[in-house]
Design a protein around this motif. Sequence first.
Motif, PDB file in Angstrom:
ATOM      1  N   LEU A  19       0.811  -1.217   0.000  1.00  0.00           N
ATOM      2  CA  LEU A  19       0.000   0.000   0.000  1.00  0.00           C
ATOM      3  C   LEU A  19       0.847   1.270   0.000  1.00  0.00           C
ATOM      4  N   LEU A  20       2.084   1.160   0.478  1.00  0.00           N
ATOM      5  CA  LEU A  20       2.936   2.344   0.628  1.00  0.00           C
ATOM      6  C   LEU A  20       3.105   3.141  -0.666  1.00  0.00           C
ATOM      7  N   PRO A  21       3.406   2.517  -1.813  1.00  0.00           N
ATOM      8  CA  PRO A  21       3.559   3.325  -3.042  1.00  0.00           C
ATOM      9  C   PRO A  21       2.298   4.091  -3.416  1.00  0.00           C
ATOM     10  N   PHE A  22       1.110   3.466  -3.200  1.00  0.00           N
ATOM     11  CA  PHE A  22      -0.138   4.145  -3.532  1.00  0.00           C
ATOM     12  C   PHE A  22      -0.361   5.350  -2.625  1.00  0.00           C
ATOM     13  N   VAL A  23      -0.056   5.190  -1.354  1.00  0.00           N
ATOM     14  CA  VAL A  23      -0.205   6.305  -0.411  1.00  0.00           C
ATOM     15  C   VAL A  23       0.743   7.444  -0.785  1.00  0.00           C
ATOM     16  N   LEU A  24       1.960   7.104  -1.143  1.00  0.00           N
ATOM     17  CA  LEU A  24       2.925   8.132  -1.534  1.00  0.00           C
ATOM     18  C   LEU A  24       2.462   8.871  -2.788  1.00  0.00           C
ATOM     19  N   LEU A  25       1.937   8.125  -3.771  1.00  0.00           N
ATOM     20  CA  LEU A  25       1.454   8.763  -4.992  1.00  0.00           C
ATOM     21  C   LEU A  25       0.287   9.705  -4.702  1.00  0.00           C
ATOM     22  N   TYR A  29       0.269  13.687  -5.309  1.00  0.00           N
ATOM     23  CA  TYR A  29      -0.758  14.318  -6.139  1.00  0.00           C
ATOM     24  C   TYR A  29      -1.477  15.419  -5.359  1.00  0.00           C
ATOM     25  N   MET A  30      -1.849  15.133  -4.113  1.00  0.00           N
ATOM     26  CA  MET A  30      -2.556  16.131  -3.307  1.00  0.00           C
ATOM     27  C   MET A  30      -1.703  17.384  -3.107  1.00  0.00           C
ATOM     28  N   ALA A  31      -0.422  17.185  -2.867  1.00  0.00           N
ATOM     29  CA  ALA A  31       0.464  18.338  -2.680  1.00  0.00           C
ATOM     30  C   ALA A  31       0.565  19.153  -3.965  1.00  0.00           C
ATOM     31  N   GLY A  32       0.713  18.470  -5.099  1.00  0.00           N
ATOM     32  CA  GLY A  32       0.798  19.175  -6.367  1.00  0.00           C
ATOM     33  C   GLY A  32      -0.500  19.876  -6.723  1.00  0.00           C
TER      34      GLY A  32
END
Length: 272
Positions: A19-25, A29-32
């Motif tokens: 799940l970690l890569p999905f959370v990071l993505l 995205y939210m930050a951008g």
Amino acid sequence: MKRMINKTPGSVLRMSLGLLPFVLLLLIYMAGSDARLELNPDDKLLPSFAQMGDAIHRMAFEPSKRTGEYLFWADTGSSLTRLGLGVVIAALIGLLLGMLTGALPMIGAGVSPLLTVISLVPPLALLPILFIVFGLGELSKVVLIAIGITPFIARDIQRRTEEIPSEQLVKAQTLGASTLQILIRVVLPQLMPKLIDAVRLSLGAGWLFLIAAEAIASTDGLGYRIFLVRRYLSMDVILPYVAWITLLAFLLDIALAWLSRRLYPWNVQGGR
């Protein structure tokens, strides 16, 4: 000290790492998105999750003013129908071709070279021809999917047929079985779980051909909607549609894997 190559994550850690890569993505995205919207509230490139939610709610739960349909569900139904028909046709033809070319050397010698050549033809290059021959209706889209993935399924089934131990065929002949009986009673049952595996592997290509056909000539469907709204830069629709297609593909793969385990528990690969 235990080497990294010998370390195996437990079930909880494995799930967390998955799940970690999905959370990071999502965080990236939210930050951008927040950064772009702060500079320009009308920015369409990276819409917020709230904007995407509003867009999908409008398409899924509010009838279209032009047609009265719930566009999201109408697009989903149309695309799944086309994909399902194309995959079923490809599976049936691929199973027949693969079994016959793999089990019968005379047929294999005559058909295998042609099948190899056909598999090298880019299916999307045939799309204009299909539109000319079959028109712009549903048939051309279904035929494109079938043509696109049939060679892959057929060649995979052919290899699986050739892997069947020859001792089984010899024993069946010793017991007096005819060629047709051997194909139906010995070969076919062993190929069915392999067919499901082949269909699972070909679904990605099937989705590709479906989206391409819908984007070029269609009045509904997931691919049609994505390419329709791109002219308005409606990323709040495009991104959820892409995520929905990905989820549908994942669910179809899970369903086929479950079906294989349920029907053929003896199959090692299908039981994974």
